[in-house]
Design a protein around this motif. Sequence first.
Motif, PDB file in Angstrom:
ATOM      1  N   ASP A 121      16.565  57.463 104.362  1.00 41.02           N
ATOM      2  CA  ASP A 121      16.360  57.951 102.998  1.00 41.02           C
ATOM      3  C   ASP A 121      16.876  56.975 101.943  1.00 41.02           C
ATOM      4  O   ASP A 121      16.991  57.323 100.764  1.00 41.02           O
ATOM      5  N   ALA A 122      17.212  55.748 102.350  1.00 41.75           N
ATOM      6  CA  ALA A 122      17.723  54.752 101.402  1.00 41.75           C
ATOM      7  C   ALA A 122      16.648  54.374 100.392  1.00 41.75           C
ATOM      8  O   ALA A 122      15.461  54.347 100.701  1.00 41.75           O
ATOM      9  N   ARG A 123      17.085  54.078  99.184  1.00 42.73           N
ATOM     10  CA  ARG A 123      16.175  53.612  98.136  1.00 42.73           C
ATOM     11  C   ARG A 123      16.180  52.090  98.010  1.00 42.73           C
ATOM     12  O   ARG A 123      15.285  51.518  97.397  1.00 42.73           O
ATOM     13  N   HIS A 124      17.198  51.457  98.566  1.00 39.51           N
ATOM     14  CA  HIS A 124      17.255  49.984  98.503  1.00 39.51           C
ATOM     15  C   HIS A 124      18.181  49.463  99.599  1.00 39.51           C
ATOM     16  O   HIS A 124      19.020  50.198 100.138  1.00 39.51           O
ATOM     17  N   TRP A 125      18.021  48.191  99.943  1.00 39.55           N
ATOM     18  CA  TRP A 125      18.851  47.490 100.922  1.00 39.55           C
ATOM     19  C   TRP A 125      19.168  46.094 100.406  1.00 39.55           C
ATOM     20  O   TRP A 125      18.381  45.510  99.641  1.00 39.55           O
ATOM     21  N   ASN A 126      20.285  45.537 100.833  1.00 38.61           N
ATOM     22  CA  ASN A 126      20.617  44.131 100.611  1.00 38.61           C
ATOM     23  C   ASN A 126      20.890  43.478 101.958  1.00 38.61           C
ATOM     24  O   ASN A 126      21.627  44.038 102.786  1.00 38.61           O
ATOM     25  N   TYR A 127      20.295  42.323 102.164  1.00 42.43           N
ATOM     26  CA  TYR A 127      20.531  41.594 103.410  1.00 42.43           C
ATOM     27  C   TYR A 127      20.858  40.149 103.065  1.00 42.43           C
ATOM     28  O   TYR A 127      20.016  39.411 102.557  1.00 42.43           O
ATOM     29  N   THR A 166      25.950  24.844 102.950  1.00 47.34           N
ATOM     30  CA  THR A 166      25.282  26.127 103.162  1.00 47.34           C
ATOM     31  C   THR A 166      25.066  26.846 101.839  1.00 47.34           C
ATOM     32  O   THR A 166      25.979  26.915 101.007  1.00 47.34           O
ATOM     33  N   ILE A 167      23.864  27.358 101.654  1.00 49.31           N
ATOM     34  CA  ILE A 167      23.528  28.125 100.452  1.00 49.31           C
ATOM     35  C   ILE A 167      23.293  29.572 100.869  1.00 49.31           C
ATOM     36  O   ILE A 167      22.471  29.846 101.752  1.00 49.31           O
ATOM     37  N   TRP A 168      24.012  30.486 100.235  1.00 52.20           N
ATOM     38  CA  TRP A 168      23.892  31.906 100.548  1.00 52.20           C
ATOM     39  C   TRP A 168      22.999  32.595  99.522  1.00 52.20           C
ATOM     40  O   TRP A 168      23.221  32.501  98.314  1.00 52.20           O
ATOM     41  N   LEU A 169      21.982  33.284 100.043  1.00 53.97           N
ATOM     42  CA  LEU A 169      21.054  34.053  99.225  1.00 53.97           C
ATOM     43  C   LEU A 169      21.112  35.506  99.690  1.00 53.97           C
ATOM     44  O   LEU A 169      21.720  35.826 100.709  1.00 53.97           O
ATOM     45  N   THR A 170      20.470  36.378  98.944  1.00 58.09           N
ATOM     46  CA  THR A 170      20.359  37.756  99.380  1.00 58.09           C
ATOM     47  C   THR A 170      18.922  38.223  99.227  1.00 58.09           C
ATOM     48  O   THR A 170      18.238  37.839  98.270  1.00 58.09           O
ATOM     49  N   ALA A 171      18.477  38.998 100.196  1.00 59.04           N
ATOM     50  CA  ALA A 171      17.153  39.622 100.113  1.00 59.04           C
ATOM     51  C   ALA A 171      17.361  41.064  99.678  1.00 59.04           C
ATOM     52  O   ALA A 171      17.927  41.872 100.415  1.00 59.04           O
ATOM     53  N   TYR A 172      16.941  41.356  98.465  1.00 59.58           N
ATOM     54  CA  TYR A 172      17.096  42.692  97.907  1.00 59.58           C
ATOM     55  C   TYR A 172      15.775  43.438  98.060  1.00 59.58           C
ATOM     56  O   TYR A 172      14.743  43.004  97.550  1.00 59.58           O
ATOM     57  N   TRP A 173      15.806  44.539  98.789  1.00 60.31           N
ATOM     58  CA  TRP A 173      14.622  45.357  99.036  1.00 60.31           C
ATOM     59  C   TRP A 173      14.761  46.668  98.269  1.00 60.31           C
ATOM     60  O   TRP A 173      15.834  47.281  98.276  1.00 60.31           O
ATOM     61  N   ARG A 174      13.679  47.109  97.650  1.00 59.15           N
ATOM     62  CA  ARG A 174      13.743  48.390  96.948  1.00 59.15           C
ATOM     63  C   ARG A 174      12.374  49.055  96.924  1.00 59.15           C
ATOM     64  O   ARG A 174      11.336  48.408  97.108  1.00 59.15           O
ATOM     65  N   LYS A 175      12.410  50.365  96.690  1.00 57.60           N
ATOM     66  CA  LYS A 175      11.181  51.137  96.539  1.00 57.60           C
ATOM     67  C   LYS A 175      10.796  51.163  95.060  1.00 57.60           C
ATOM     68  O   LYS A 175      11.601  51.550  94.216  1.00 57.60           O
ATOM     69  N   GLU A 176       9.553  50.768  94.785  1.00 55.47           N
ATOM     70  CA  GLU A 176       9.054  50.787  93.411  1.00 55.47           C
ATOM     71  C   GLU A 176       7.934  51.818  93.312  1.00 55.47           C
ATOM     72  O   GLU A 176       6.943  51.743  94.046  1.00 55.47           O
ATOM     73  N   ILE A 218      13.873  37.767  96.956  1.00 55.89           N
ATOM     74  CA  ILE A 218      14.813  36.772  97.443  1.00 55.89           C
ATOM     75  C   ILE A 218      15.526  36.196  96.226  1.00 55.89           C
ATOM     76  O   ILE A 218      14.881  35.645  95.332  1.00 55.89           O
ATOM     77  N   MET A 219      16.860  36.312  96.202  1.00 60.85           N
ATOM     78  CA  MET A 219      17.599  35.943  94.991  1.00 60.85           C
ATOM     79  C   MET A 219      18.775  35.031  95.308  1.00 60.85           C
ATOM     80  O   MET A 219      19.437  35.178  96.345  1.00 60.85           O
ATOM     81  N   SER A 220      19.010  34.108  94.395  1.00 59.15           N
ATOM     82  CA  SER A 220      20.276  33.387  94.372  1.00 59.15           C
ATOM     83  C   SER A 220      21.225  34.187  93.484  1.00 59.15           C
ATOM     84  O   SER A 220      20.902  35.303  93.062  1.00 59.15           O
ATOM     85  N   ALA A 221      22.363  33.634  93.181  1.00 55.00           N
ATOM     86  CA  ALA A 221      23.316  34.368  92.351  1.00 55.00           C
ATOM     87  C   ALA A 221      22.862  34.476  90.899  1.00 55.00           C
ATOM     88  O   ALA A 221      23.401  35.287  90.145  1.00 55.00           O
ATOM     89  N   THR A 222      21.839  33.704  90.513  1.00 55.89           N
ATOM     90  CA  THR A 222      21.443  33.705  89.097  1.00 55.89           C
ATOM     91  C   THR A 222      19.958  33.939  88.852  1.00 55.89           C
ATOM     92  O   THR A 222      19.566  34.177  87.710  1.00 55.89           O
ATOM     93  N   GLU A 223      19.107  33.872  89.890  1.00 59.41           N
ATOM     94  CA  GLU A 223      17.674  34.006  89.624  1.00 59.41           C
ATOM     95  C   GLU A 223      16.928  34.569  90.829  1.00 59.41           C
ATOM     96  O   GLU A 223      17.417  34.527  91.958  1.00 59.41           O
ATOM     97  N   ILE A 224      15.732  35.105  90.560  1.00 58.18           N
ATOM     98  CA  ILE A 224      14.828  35.584  91.599  1.00 58.18           C
ATOM     99  C   ILE A 224      13.969  34.413  92.058  1.00 58.18           C
ATOM    100  O   ILE A 224      13.271  33.788  91.261  1.00 58.18           O
TER     101      ILE A 224
END
Length: 469
Positions: A121-127, A166-176, A218-224
């Motif tokens: 039932d999650a509305r979003h995830w971060n990986y 190493t560059i760390w990014l995050t994949a932010y998933w959400r329901k739109e 897919i986001m860095s700390a400052t941009e999509i």
Amino acid sequence: AARGKKRITREFNETRPKVKAVVNHIRSNRPTAKIRGTEQGDVDTAEAMNGLWMNVWNNSNGDNITDFAAETQVAAGMGAWFVDTEYCEDSVSDQDIFIRAIRNPLCLIPDRAAKEQDKSDARHWNYATSMSKSAYEAKYGKADKVASFDPGELNAENDPNTDEETIWLTAYWRKEPYTKTLYLLATGETVDDLTKLAGPVTVVKQRDIRAHKIVQYIMSATEILERNEWAGKHFPFVVAYGEYVVINGKTRWSGLTQTMMDAQRAHNETLTGVYETIAMSPQSKYWMTAVQGKGLMGQVQAAIDENLPVMLYNHDKDAPGPPERVGGADVPAALIQAAQMSRDSMKSVSGIFDASLGETSNETSGKAIRARTDQALVVTYNFSDNIAKAIGRTCEIVLDLIPKVIDTQRAYRILGKDGAEKYITVNKRDPVSGEIIENDLSKGKYDFVVTQGPNLQTQRQEAVEELRD
């Protein structure tokens, strides 16, 4: 740390065999999901769907992925993996479905407001994901100004593969949310896209409904950096918890190790105390007078390293008799008893006793030994059951993806439970009309069932033992 570097510190890891007992019990009784048709006309296509699911599992080395997840689930409390799609090398539009491992499940952060244990039932995830600077530049361009996430923010500060490149990014998933229209056709079929239908159709009724699509950023700390739409209606992430409870309104999850931590610490402390006492105890020494030892100290020194057949001494009229040898200090019996108590405590709090760890008991036949082992592991059945539920969730995600990803005519190898191969054509079209005439994956209704039991090799062994009995 408090003992410092000069004092003895020892570790006697009693938790590892108990964790391995649970993990390897899961391996020997692997859960399996099977897709079934819910309507009579779906039987043949259900066989194709189930074969495709087994093919996805086999091509992804699904057993290896769940084995690794079980290690982190049982030991630390959480295992995870995700479903992915990938374009075929020799095709413009065809994609294949894969299951991928998540090496560090703490890098996967679900919606905090999700109530279900599987987070369905999650509305979003971060990986959180990482890549080298060269890989980043090959995909996104120059990395001079890229703002990498701090690994500590993503629960990845201890990742052994992290360095200054190493560059760390995050994949932010959400329901739109969005609005879509459903059409009821004269044939009784309900569709949401008239453009995919061949030939003229008659719409009897239509209705607008609120729906959602899943989008990945897919986001860095400052941009999509990129935006992708996911084909399925479910998020691709699957989690398997160990112990999972709600205490004072807060969710708590843990593994088998958590319950044994204090007993394991006490075990380390008491046995370390035993060996420290032995190491620091003086060696047994000869106590003699100066007259008894005069001229013989070389012999006394040699007795430390050699097994001398005789020991000479000088007679001393003031101390009749030979010199007396006095032993070192004894290990306190309380330390030995405490070590045994801490070992028994770990058995009690984990629920895993000697019989399930291969210790000798009254059972003699293989059947009896397995029965005793299974009985001993009933208290930890929640771990294997949660892995089975996670595999069921994976099957649900793949079942939703199959008709959306595999939407063209393709020849596929499908697999049975015993590994037998069979080749079929899915979405087979009539060369004249263009209509799908066989194995239409977009039609029908399906569900799945998850079963647990011994693998084929174990089943054969059990059958032989049954015949012997």
